[in-house]
Design a protein around this motif. Structure first.
Motif, PDB file in Angstrom:
ATOM      1  N   ARG A  37       0.843  -1.192   0.000  1.00  0.00           N
ATOM      2  CA  ARG A  37       0.000   0.000   0.000  1.00  0.00           C
ATOM      3  C   ARG A  37       0.879   1.243   0.000  1.00  0.00           C
ATOM      4  NH1 ARG A  37      -4.994   2.149   1.409  1.00  0.00           N
ATOM      5  NH2 ARG A  37      -4.943   4.048   2.639  1.00  0.00           N
ATOM      6  N   LEU A  38       0.616   2.131  -0.927  1.00  0.00           N
ATOM      7  CA  LEU A  38       1.339   3.392  -0.997  1.00  0.00           C
ATOM      8  C   LEU A  38       0.705   4.334   0.018  1.00  0.00           C
ATOM      9  CD1 LEU A  38       3.500   5.036  -2.462  1.00  0.00           C
ATOM     10  CD2 LEU A  38       1.770   5.692  -4.129  1.00  0.00           C
ATOM     11  N   ALA A  39       1.423   4.602   1.116  1.00  0.00           N
ATOM     12  CA  ALA A  39       0.810   5.326   2.227  1.00  0.00           C
ATOM     13  C   ALA A  39       1.542   6.600   2.630  1.00  0.00           C
ATOM     14  CB  ALA A  39       0.719   4.409   3.456  1.00  0.00           C
ATOM     15  N   ARG A  40       2.807   6.764   2.222  1.00  0.00           N
ATOM     16  CA  ARG A  40       3.570   7.917   2.706  1.00  0.00           C
ATOM     17  C   ARG A  40       4.400   8.547   1.598  1.00  0.00           C
ATOM     18  NH1 ARG A  40       3.280   8.465   8.040  1.00  0.00           N
ATOM     19  NH2 ARG A  40       2.557   6.677   9.263  1.00  0.00           N
ATOM     20  N   HIS A  41       4.628   9.860   1.749  1.00  0.00           N
ATOM     21  CA  HIS A  41       5.573  10.569   0.893  1.00  0.00           C
ATOM     22  C   HIS A  41       6.982  10.147   1.278  1.00  0.00           C
ATOM     23  CE1 HIS A  41       2.752  13.383  -0.989  1.00  0.00           C
ATOM     24  NE2 HIS A  41       2.164  13.522   0.187  1.00  0.00           N
ATOM     25  N   SER A  42       7.962  10.514   0.443  1.00  0.00           N
ATOM     26  CA  SER A  42       9.349  10.166   0.735  1.00  0.00           C
ATOM     27  C   SER A  42       9.847  10.821   2.024  1.00  0.00           C
ATOM     28  CB  SER A  42      10.254  10.564  -0.438  1.00  0.00           C
ATOM     29  OG  SER A  42      10.119  11.945  -0.726  1.00  0.00           O
ATOM     30  N   ASP A  43       9.208  11.919   2.447  1.00  0.00           N
ATOM     31  CA  ASP A  43       9.621  12.567   3.695  1.00  0.00           C
ATOM     32  C   ASP A  43       8.938  11.965   4.923  1.00  0.00           C
ATOM     33  OD1 ASP A  43       7.016  13.483   3.547  1.00  0.00           O
ATOM     34  OD2 ASP A  43       7.547  15.603   3.352  1.00  0.00           O
ATOM     35  N   GLY A  44       8.129  10.938   4.719  1.00  0.00           N
ATOM     36  CA  GLY A  44       7.477  10.264   5.837  1.00  0.00           C
ATOM     37  C   GLY A  44       6.078  10.748   6.137  1.00  0.00           C
ATOM     38  N   SER A  45       5.659  11.855   5.537  1.00  0.00           N
ATOM     39  CA  SER A  45       4.309  12.363   5.790  1.00  0.00           C
ATOM     40  C   SER A  45       3.276  11.507   5.073  1.00  0.00           C
ATOM     41  CB  SER A  45       4.197  13.823   5.325  1.00  0.00           C
ATOM     42  OG  SER A  45       4.467  13.925   3.939  1.00  0.00           O
ATOM     43  N   ALA A  46       2.087  11.450   5.668  1.00  0.00           N
ATOM     44  CA  ALA A  46       1.047  10.565   5.151  1.00  0.00           C
ATOM     45  C   ALA A  46       0.488  11.062   3.823  1.00  0.00           C
ATOM     46  CB  ALA A  46      -0.074  10.440   6.171  1.00  0.00           C
ATOM     47  N   LEU A  47       0.149  10.113   2.944  1.00  0.00           N
ATOM     48  CA  LEU A  47      -0.528  10.430   1.693  1.00  0.00           C
ATOM     49  C   LEU A  47      -2.030  10.373   1.910  1.00  0.00           C
ATOM     50  CD1 LEU A  47       1.535   8.256  -0.814  1.00  0.00           C
ATOM     51  CD2 LEU A  47       1.177  10.711  -1.041  1.00  0.00           C
ATOM     52  N   SER A  48      -2.731  11.408   1.473  1.00  0.00           N
ATOM     53  CA  SER A  48      -4.181  11.404   1.553  1.00  0.00           C
ATOM     54  C   SER A  48      -4.747  10.614   0.373  1.00  0.00           C
ATOM     55  CB  SER A  48      -4.722  12.839   1.510  1.00  0.00           C
ATOM     56  OG  SER A  48      -4.433  13.429   0.243  1.00  0.00           O
ATOM     57  N   ASP A  49      -6.030  10.303   0.411  1.00  0.00           N
ATOM     58  CA  ASP A  49      -6.666   9.645  -0.726  1.00  0.00           C
ATOM     59  C   ASP A  49      -6.555  10.517  -1.975  1.00  0.00           C
ATOM     60  OD1 ASP A  49      -7.356   7.443   0.750  1.00  0.00           O
ATOM     61  OD2 ASP A  49      -9.419   8.099   1.136  1.00  0.00           O
ATOM     62  N   GLU A  50      -6.635  11.846  -1.786  1.00  0.00           N
ATOM     63  CA  GLU A  50      -6.496  12.760  -2.920  1.00  0.00           C
ATOM     64  C   GLU A  50      -5.092  12.680  -3.508  1.00  0.00           C
ATOM     65  OE1 GLU A  50      -7.666  15.637  -5.719  1.00  0.00           O
ATOM     66  OE2 GLU A  50      -8.834  14.370  -4.344  1.00  0.00           O
ATOM     67  N   ASP A  51      -4.096  12.596  -2.645  1.00  0.00           N
ATOM     68  CA  ASP A  51      -2.715  12.451  -3.111  1.00  0.00           C
ATOM     69  C   ASP A  51      -2.554  11.165  -3.917  1.00  0.00           C
ATOM     70  OD1 ASP A  51      -1.817  14.772  -1.818  1.00  0.00           O
ATOM     71  OD2 ASP A  51      -1.315  13.682   0.016  1.00  0.00           O
ATOM     72  N   ARG A  52      -3.112  10.089  -3.391  1.00  0.00           N
ATOM     73  CA  ARG A  52      -2.959   8.794  -4.059  1.00  0.00           C
ATOM     74  C   ARG A  52      -3.718   8.767  -5.384  1.00  0.00           C
ATOM     75  NH1 ARG A  52      -4.359   4.045  -1.517  1.00  0.00           N
ATOM     76  NH2 ARG A  52      -6.103   5.012  -0.443  1.00  0.00           N
ATOM     77  N   ALA A  53      -4.870   9.432  -5.432  1.00  0.00           N
ATOM     78  CA  ALA A  53      -5.612   9.527  -6.695  1.00  0.00           C
ATOM     79  C   ALA A  53      -4.819  10.322  -7.730  1.00  0.00           C
ATOM     80  CB  ALA A  53      -6.971  10.172  -6.455  1.00  0.00           C
ATOM     81  N   ALA A  54      -4.123  11.361  -7.277  1.00  0.00           N
ATOM     82  CA  ALA A  54      -3.306  12.163  -8.198  1.00  0.00           C
ATOM     83  C   ALA A  54      -2.158  11.325  -8.766  1.00  0.00           C
ATOM     84  CB  ALA A  54      -2.761  13.395  -7.475  1.00  0.00           C
ATOM     85  N   ILE A  55      -1.542  10.502  -7.917  1.00  0.00           N
ATOM     86  CA  ILE A  55      -0.469   9.625  -8.390  1.00  0.00           C
ATOM     87  C   ILE A  55      -1.021   8.616  -9.384  1.00  0.00           C
ATOM     88  CG2 ILE A  55       1.151   7.810  -7.683  1.00  0.00           C
ATOM     89  CD1 ILE A  55       1.401   9.328  -4.993  1.00  0.00           C
ATOM     90  N   ALA A  56      -2.174   8.040  -9.068  1.00  0.00           N
ATOM     91  CA  ALA A  56      -2.796   7.067  -9.972  1.00  0.00           C
ATOM     92  C   ALA A  56      -3.136   7.706 -11.311  1.00  0.00           C
ATOM     93  CB  ALA A  56      -4.056   6.488  -9.321  1.00  0.00           C
TER      94      ALA A  56
END
Length: 208
Positions: A37-56
């Motif tokens: 599961r892709l859950a965090r940015h490289s800096d350790g901060s959490a990815l929101s569902d919006e962030d993950r949708a943007a990556i997708a």
């Protein structure tokens, strides 16, 4: 976002994402494949569902895959199962920094199977049919075998499609090995013997 590589080279069932998640020392599955599961940015901060949708969205638009989805879509990375080869990184995935493409393929598949991500994609104009499932895979550039890593839901809902896809990859592998064997000077009477010979070359410490 960035992903940590799980291995440099070696058998993905023993050294990849499943090394501590249901694969025993013989390579036999003791439980379902891991579903990263892709859950965090490289800096350790959490990815929101919006962030993950943007990556997708970036993944799909980057491949021009925004419509006409098949029922089963495979993302196949590549690597080489080799031993004692100083050129190992050159046989692996250049886009992954000379590492295995396993992680990226499996993370992308898990991301696009996520219901929250699909809802976010729908709002961005990309509608993935409910019947569509994504599966990650890995192509071994030494043996030309392709290993698929379906999650438990995909195994249940798309058993026939998975069987057909595995058979298609197996046929393609046999043809590719036959084409390469002439260049490598490796000749065997049967496809199975040729496949074993190529696997052994990857584990032969005298072969570079």
């Amino acid at each position: 976002a960035s992903f940590e590589p799980t291995r440099r080279d070696g058998d993905p069932l023993r050294a990849g994402l499943d090394a501590a998640a249901g694969i025993d020392a013989s390579g036999a599955a003791t439980s379902a494949f891991a579903s990263p599961r892709l859950a965090r940015h490289s800096d350790g901060s959490a990815l929101s569902d919006e962030d993950r949708a943007a990556i997708a969205e970036n993944i799909l638009r980057g491949m021009s895959l925004t419509a006409g989805f098949a029922e089963l879509v495979a993302f196949v990375g590549h690597d080489a199962v080799v031993t004692n080869n100083p050129q190992a990184a050159g046989l692996a995935c250049g886009a992954c920094g000379g590492q295995s493409g396993e992680v990226n393929a499996r993370v992308a598949a898990a991301l696009l199977n996520d219901a929250a991500v699909r809802a976010g994609l729908r709002a961005r104009g990309i509608e993935i049919p409910a019947r569509t499932r994504f599966v990650g895979g890995l192509h071994d550039t030494v043996s030309d075998d392709v290993l698929l890593f379906p999650d438990a839901e995909t195994e249940r809902s798309h058993a026939l499609a998975l069987t057909q896809l595995k058979a298609a990859f197996a046929r393609a592998a046999r043809r590719t090995r036959l084409e390469r064997s002439a260049l490598l000077g490796v000749e065997h009477e049967t496809p199975a013997a040729l496949a074993e010979a190529l696997r052994l070359r990857g584990a032969d410490w005298s072969e570079l």
